[in-house]
Design a protein around this motif. Sequence first.
Motif, PDB file in Angstrom:
ATOM      1  N   GLN A 143       1.368  34.856  11.858  1.00 24.13           N
ATOM      2  CA  GLN A 143       1.501  35.620  10.618  1.00 24.13           C
ATOM      3  C   GLN A 143       2.987  35.953  10.452  1.00 24.13           C
ATOM      4  O   GLN A 143       3.498  36.909  11.028  1.00 24.13           O
ATOM      5  N   ARG A 144       3.664  35.133   9.664  1.00 18.74           N
ATOM      6  CA  ARG A 144       5.125  35.246   9.520  1.00 18.74           C
ATOM      7  C   ARG A 144       5.465  36.051   8.266  1.00 18.74           C
ATOM      8  O   ARG A 144       5.049  35.684   7.164  1.00 18.74           O
ATOM      9  N   PRO A 145       6.218  37.145   8.413  1.00 12.53           N
ATOM     10  CA  PRO A 145       6.569  37.943   7.233  1.00 12.53           C
ATOM     11  C   PRO A 145       7.356  37.108   6.228  1.00 12.53           C
ATOM     12  O   PRO A 145       8.198  36.290   6.609  1.00 12.53           O
ATOM     13  N   GLU A 146       7.072  37.313   4.962  1.00 10.63           N
ATOM     14  CA  GLU A 146       7.778  36.576   3.919  1.00 10.63           C
ATOM     15  C   GLU A 146       9.269  36.915   3.961  1.00 10.63           C
ATOM     16  O   GLU A 146       9.656  38.080   4.036  1.00 10.63           O
ATOM     17  N   GLY A 147      10.098  35.866   3.945  1.00  7.94           N
ATOM     18  CA  GLY A 147      11.539  36.075   3.952  1.00  7.94           C
ATOM     19  C   GLY A 147      12.114  36.443   5.307  1.00  7.94           C
ATOM     20  O   GLY A 147      13.280  36.864   5.387  1.00  7.94           O
ATOM     21  N   PHE A 148      11.340  36.298   6.390  1.00 13.39           N
ATOM     22  CA  PHE A 148      11.850  36.665   7.715  1.00 13.39           C
ATOM     23  C   PHE A 148      13.074  35.834   8.061  1.00 13.39           C
ATOM     24  O   PHE A 148      13.082  34.616   7.913  1.00 13.39           O
ATOM     25  N   ASP A 149      14.131  36.487   8.527  1.00  9.21           N
ATOM     26  CA  ASP A 149      15.358  35.819   8.950  1.00  9.21           C
ATOM     27  C   ASP A 149      15.700  36.310  10.344  1.00  9.21           C
ATOM     28  O   ASP A 149      15.908  37.514  10.553  1.00  9.21           O
ATOM     29  N   LEU A 150      15.733  35.388  11.312  1.00  9.67           N
ATOM     30  CA  LEU A 150      15.924  35.762  12.711  1.00  9.67           C
ATOM     31  C   LEU A 150      17.251  36.483  12.921  1.00  9.67           C
ATOM     32  O   LEU A 150      17.319  37.478  13.653  1.00  9.67           O
ATOM     33  N   ARG A 151      18.314  36.000  12.290  1.00 14.07           N
ATOM     34  CA  ARG A 151      19.630  36.614  12.490  1.00 14.07           C
ATOM     35  C   ARG A 151      19.640  38.061  12.002  1.00 14.07           C
ATOM     36  O   ARG A 151      20.111  38.957  12.706  1.00 14.07           O
ATOM     37  N   ARG A 152      19.109  38.306  10.802  1.00 12.19           N
ATOM     38  CA  ARG A 152      19.095  39.678  10.275  1.00 12.19           C
ATOM     39  C   ARG A 152      18.181  40.577  11.105  1.00 12.19           C
ATOM     40  O   ARG A 152      18.507  41.746  11.371  1.00 12.19           O
ATOM     41  N   ALA A 153      17.032  40.037  11.512  1.00  9.13           N
ATOM     42  CA  ALA A 153      16.103  40.839  12.320  1.00  9.13           C
ATOM     43  C   ALA A 153      16.739  41.228  13.649  1.00  9.13           C
ATOM     44  O   ALA A 153      16.598  42.368  14.111  1.00  9.13           O
ATOM     45  N   TRP A 154      17.457  40.277  14.268  1.00 12.26           N
ATOM     46  CA  TRP A 154      18.079  40.578  15.544  1.00 12.26           C
ATOM     47  C   TRP A 154      19.214  41.581  15.374  1.00 12.26           C
ATOM     48  O   TRP A 154      19.389  42.471  16.224  1.00 12.26           O
ATOM     49  N   GLU A 155      19.998  41.470  14.319  1.00 11.63           N
ATOM     50  CA  GLU A 155      21.077  42.435  14.095  1.00 11.63           C
ATOM     51  C   GLU A 155      20.513  43.855  13.985  1.00 11.63           C
ATOM     52  O   GLU A 155      21.099  44.808  14.499  1.00 11.63           O
ATOM     53  N   ARG A 156      19.372  43.992  13.334  1.00  5.84           N
ATOM     54  CA  ARG A 156      18.727  45.299  13.219  1.00  5.84           C
ATOM     55  C   ARG A 156      18.272  45.802  14.590  1.00  5.84           C
ATOM     56  O   ARG A 156      18.523  46.958  14.964  1.00  5.84           O
ATOM     57  N   ARG A 157      17.627  44.935  15.365  1.00  5.56           N
ATOM     58  CA  ARG A 157      17.147  45.336  16.691  1.00  5.56           C
ATOM     59  C   ARG A 157      18.309  45.605  17.631  1.00  5.56           C
ATOM     60  O   ARG A 157      18.261  46.538  18.432  1.00  5.56           O
ATOM     61  N   ARG A 158      19.364  44.802  17.524  1.00  2.96           N
ATOM     62  CA  ARG A 158      20.537  45.005  18.384  1.00  2.96           C
ATOM     63  C   ARG A 158      21.143  46.376  18.130  1.00  2.96           C
ATOM     64  O   ARG A 158      21.533  47.077  19.073  1.00  2.96           O
ATOM     65  N   GLY A 159      21.226  46.773  16.848  1.00  3.28           N
ATOM     66  CA  GLY A 159      21.742  48.100  16.541  1.00  3.28           C
ATOM     67  C   GLY A 159      20.900  49.192  17.166  1.00  3.28           C
ATOM     68  O   GLY A 159      21.433  50.183  17.676  1.00  3.28           O
ATOM     69  N   GLU A 160      19.581  49.016  17.153  1.00  2.00           N
ATOM     70  CA  GLU A 160      18.696  50.004  17.774  1.00  2.00           C
ATOM     71  C   GLU A 160      18.920  50.050  19.279  1.00  2.00           C
ATOM     72  O   GLU A 160      18.957  51.130  19.882  1.00  2.00           O
ATOM     73  N   PHE A 161      19.067  48.864  19.910  1.00  2.00           N
ATOM     74  CA  PHE A 161      19.325  48.830  21.347  1.00  2.00           C
ATOM     75  C   PHE A 161      20.610  49.585  21.683  1.00  2.00           C
ATOM     76  O   PHE A 161      20.666  50.351  22.646  1.00  2.00           O
ATOM     77  N   GLU A 162      21.646  49.345  20.899  1.00  2.00           N
ATOM     78  CA  GLU A 162      22.937  49.945  21.208  1.00  2.00           C
ATOM     79  C   GLU A 162      22.903  51.461  21.031  1.00  2.00           C
ATOM     80  O   GLU A 162      23.535  52.194  21.783  1.00  2.00           O
ATOM     81  N   ARG A 163      22.152  51.924  20.040  1.00  2.00           N
ATOM     82  CA  ARG A 163      22.013  53.375  19.893  1.00  2.00           C
ATOM     83  C   ARG A 163      21.244  53.949  21.076  1.00  2.00           C
ATOM     84  O   ARG A 163      21.586  55.018  21.596  1.00  2.00           O
ATOM     85  N   ASP A 164      20.210  53.225  21.529  1.00  2.00           N
ATOM     86  CA  ASP A 164      19.443  53.682  22.689  1.00  2.00           C
ATOM     87  C   ASP A 164      20.292  53.690  23.959  1.00  2.00           C
ATOM     88  O   ASP A 164      20.072  54.508  24.858  1.00  2.00           O
ATOM     89  N   ARG A 165      21.236  52.752  24.045  1.00  2.00           N
ATOM     90  CA  ARG A 165      22.099  52.663  25.223  1.00  2.00           C
ATOM     91  C   ARG A 165      23.277  53.648  25.145  1.00  2.00           C
ATOM     92  O   ARG A 165      24.131  53.662  26.012  1.00  2.00           O
ATOM     93  N   HIS A 166      23.306  54.467  24.107  1.00  2.00           N
ATOM     94  CA  HIS A 166      24.398  55.437  23.925  1.00  2.00           C
ATOM     95  C   HIS A 166      25.755  54.738  23.963  1.00  2.00           C
ATOM     96  O   HIS A 166      26.666  55.133  24.678  1.00  2.00           O
ATOM     97  N   VAL A 167      25.885  53.697  23.168  1.00  2.00           N
ATOM     98  CA  VAL A 167      27.138  52.955  23.127  1.00  2.00           C
ATOM     99  C   VAL A 167      28.239  53.836  22.541  1.00  2.00           C
ATOM    100  O   VAL A 167      28.069  54.477  21.506  1.00  2.00           O
ATOM    101  N   GLU A 168      29.389  53.892  23.235  1.00  2.00           N
ATOM    102  CA  GLU A 168      30.531  54.680  22.793  1.00  2.00           C
ATOM    103  C   GLU A 168      31.635  53.772  22.285  1.00  2.00           C
ATOM    104  O   GLU A 168      31.643  52.569  22.539  1.00  2.00           O
ATOM    105  N   ARG A 169      32.595  54.371  21.585  1.00  2.00           N
ATOM    106  CA  ARG A 169      33.740  53.641  21.054  1.00  2.00           C
ATOM    107  C   ARG A 169      34.975  54.008  21.870  1.00  2.00           C
ATOM    108  O   ARG A 169      35.289  55.184  22.026  1.00  2.00           O
TER     109      ARG A 169
END
Length: 316
Positions: free
Chosen positions: A205-231
């Motif tokens: 069941q593939r969501p309409e318009g699913f794009d792997l690159r955009r989906a991963w960028e969203r998940r990567r941002g969540e991972f980095e927030r969870d990892r308390h990424v600092e600047r």
Amino acid sequence: MRADRLIAVLLLLQRRGRVTAAQVAAELEISERTARRDLEALGLAGVPVYSSRGRGGGWALVGGARTDLTGLTQPEAQALFLTAGRSDTAAGRAGLRKLLAALPSAWQAEAERAAGAVLVDTASWGGPPEPDPPCLAALLRAVVDGEQVELSYRGPAGSSSRAASPLGLVSKDGRWYLLAGTAAGERTFRLDRVTATRPLDVPVQRPEGFDLRRAWERRRGEFERDRHVERTGVLVDPGLLPRLRTLLGHRLVEGAPVADDGRVPVQVLGPVPEVVALELAGFGARAEVTDPAGRAQLRRLAAELASLYGPGPGAG
């Protein structure tokens, strides 16, 4: 990117019918040895290419010169797109579009899925590379075939099994992730925690318009927030910026005005400033860490190296 070259070599074979390694090398501006390896790689990937010796010899596709790719079988086309789809360059994506247009129309949908099945995220989180997990091949096939699987998974909260619709695979720092749809919504699974897979013979069941690159960028941002990424602030020699962009990818944040001495202020994302400082230590004075914690870490490292190796030549 080697995937870009493999596409170019294949299109060259289609256009000319027969080529020598020297001709491929001249056309693509690479060495003959590299050209020969690329031609052999096409054969290993399942493309029907063969070589002949002697006068008039060279490399050709089975069946002779063609203007399309009908010499490929459907599994061979999928194998080629799986290899080429890992390219993360504009040239590679353009080459894929040209190659896709040359395929028989009945194969194009599956070839597109193969090309979009895998994403390689080159920006590092600083983790060590890991061997490919045993379930990688089965899940890759499930993504390309569009078939749901039952995943047995060992997560932080314990072991579980669930039906999943595999949507794409991502390689990050040598670790593999599966993006999949589940009854609870879209989820990301680390493949080193998958203990078993079982095909369910049910379409994904593939969501309409699913794009792997955009989906991963969203998940990567969540991972980095969870990892308390600092600047971490860094003053960079302008000549070093292209290399840092390649090395750090999205972790390099630019945009600040150039300093009076010509250096470029940037910020580098990382778990803690000390880790970023050690990551940049090999660039010496060309990348000056401005964060106090990172500078303290580098002073400790410098003292340790001086103690181990002694003063340099000419030191008083």
